[in-house]
Design a protein around this motif. Structure first.
Motif, PDB file in Angstrom:
ATOM      1  N   PHE A  10       0.859  -1.174   0.000  1.00 14.54           N
ATOM      2  CA  PHE A  10       0.000   0.000   0.000  1.00 14.54           C
ATOM      3  C   PHE A  10       0.897   1.226   0.000  1.00 14.54           C
ATOM      4  N   ALA A  11       0.583   2.184  -0.832  1.00 16.21           N
ATOM      5  CA  ALA A  11       1.453   3.335  -1.073  1.00 16.21           C
ATOM      6  C   ALA A  11       1.742   4.153   0.181  1.00 16.21           C
ATOM      7  N   GLN A  12       2.992   4.565   0.310  1.00 16.56           N
ATOM      8  CA  GLN A  12       3.378   5.466   1.389  1.00 16.56           C
ATOM      9  C   GLN A  12       2.646   6.793   1.258  1.00 16.56           C
ATOM     10  N   ILE A  20       7.651  -4.046   7.622  1.00 12.51           N
ATOM     11  CA  ILE A  20       7.828  -5.280   6.862  1.00 12.51           C
ATOM     12  C   ILE A  20       6.502  -5.843   6.353  1.00 12.51           C
ATOM     13  N   ASP A  21       5.428  -5.637   7.085  1.00 11.40           N
ATOM     14  CA  ASP A  21       4.110  -6.130   6.660  1.00 11.40           C
ATOM     15  C   ASP A  21       3.579  -5.396   5.434  1.00 11.40           C
ATOM     16  N   ASN A  22       4.180  -4.261   5.088  1.00  7.99           N
ATOM     17  CA  ASN A  22       3.729  -3.471   3.941  1.00  7.99           C
ATOM     18  C   ASN A  22       4.713  -3.562   2.768  1.00  7.99           C
ATOM     19  N   LEU A  23       5.649  -4.495   2.829  1.00 15.67           N
ATOM     20  CA  LEU A  23       6.631  -4.630   1.755  1.00 15.67           C
ATOM     21  C   LEU A  23       6.434  -5.948   1.015  1.00 15.67           C
ATOM     22  N   GLN A  24       6.770  -5.937  -0.279  1.00 15.75           N
ATOM     23  CA  GLN A  24       6.636  -7.124  -1.122  1.00 15.75           C
ATOM     24  C   GLN A  24       7.666  -7.059  -2.237  1.00 15.75           C
ATOM     25  N   LEU A  25       7.893  -8.170  -2.903  1.00 11.54           N
ATOM     26  CA  LEU A  25       8.760  -8.211  -4.078  1.00 11.54           C
ATOM     27  C   LEU A  25       7.891  -8.255  -5.325  1.00 11.54           C
ATOM     28  N   LEU A  26       8.186  -7.378  -6.269  1.00 12.46           N
ATOM     29  CA  LEU A  26       7.502  -7.368  -7.560  1.00 12.46           C
ATOM     30  C   LEU A  26       8.550  -7.322  -8.661  1.00 12.46           C
ATOM     31  N   CYS A  27       8.227  -7.917  -9.814  1.00 16.85           N
ATOM     32  CA  CYS A  27       9.131  -7.759 -10.956  1.00 16.85           C
ATOM     33  C   CYS A  27       9.079  -6.296 -11.389  1.00 16.85           C
ATOM     34  N   GLY A  28      10.063  -5.857 -12.122  1.00 16.17           N
ATOM     35  CA  GLY A  28      10.143  -4.458 -12.553  1.00 16.17           C
ATOM     36  C   GLY A  28       8.912  -4.007 -13.316  1.00 16.17           C
ATOM     37  N   CYS A  30       5.738  -5.248 -13.194  1.00  8.90           N
ATOM     38  CA  CYS A  30       4.586  -5.122 -12.291  1.00  8.90           C
ATOM     39  C   CYS A  30       4.730  -3.910 -11.378  1.00  8.90           C
ATOM     40  N   ASN A  31       5.948  -3.634 -10.948  1.00  8.26           N
ATOM     41  CA  ASN A  31       6.196  -2.475 -10.103  1.00  8.26           C
ATOM     42  C   ASN A  31       5.847  -1.187 -10.846  1.00  8.26           C
ATOM     43  N   SER A  32       6.194  -1.105 -12.125  1.00 13.03           N
ATOM     44  CA  SER A  32       5.886   0.114 -12.882  1.00 13.03           C
ATOM     45  C   SER A  32       4.394   0.214 -13.195  1.00 13.03           C
ATOM     46  N   VAL A  33       3.722  -0.924 -13.431  1.00 15.04           N
ATOM     47  CA  VAL A  33       2.274  -0.897 -13.675  1.00 15.04           C
ATOM     48  C   VAL A  33       1.542  -0.451 -12.411  1.00 15.04           C
ATOM     49  N   ARG A  37      -0.116   3.233  -6.770  1.00  8.52           N
ATOM     50  CA  ARG A  37      -1.448   2.758  -6.397  1.00  8.52           C
ATOM     51  C   ARG A  37      -1.308   1.436  -5.643  1.00  8.52           C
ATOM     52  N   GLY A  38      -2.401   0.902  -5.190  1.00  7.45           N
ATOM     53  CA  GLY A  38      -2.392  -0.338  -4.420  1.00  7.45           C
ATOM     54  C   GLY A  38      -2.374  -1.583  -5.289  1.00  7.45           C
ATOM     55  N   MET A  39      -2.262  -2.720  -4.641  1.00  4.17           N
ATOM     56  CA  MET A  39      -2.229  -3.998  -5.337  1.00  4.17           C
ATOM     57  C   MET A  39      -3.528  -4.276  -6.090  1.00  4.17           C
TER      58      MET A  39
END
Length: 51
Positions: A10-12, A20-28, A30-33, A37-39
């Motif tokens: 969820f965006a800062q 840590i509960d608000n962090l995730q790994l995304l490919c580059g 997906c991160n740009s898409v 905004r939120g997931m």
């Protein structure tokens, strides 16, 4: 192969933290898409793209 990036679930900008509960790994891609905004936005875009 795209390298994974640490991203916020969820965006800062919307008041969320670096906890840590608000962090995730995304490919580059997906991160740009997802952008700032939120997931939910990313999941919707991926569902539309898959037909």
């Amino acid at each position: 192969m795209s390298e994974s990036k640490v991203d916020h679930s969820f965006a800062q900008a919307k008041g969320r933290t670096n906890h840590i509960d608000n962090l995730q790994l995304l490919c580059g891609h997906c991160n740009s898409v997802k952008g700032d905004r939120g997931m939910k936005h990313l999941r919707t875009k991926l569902e539309l793209a898959s037909g």
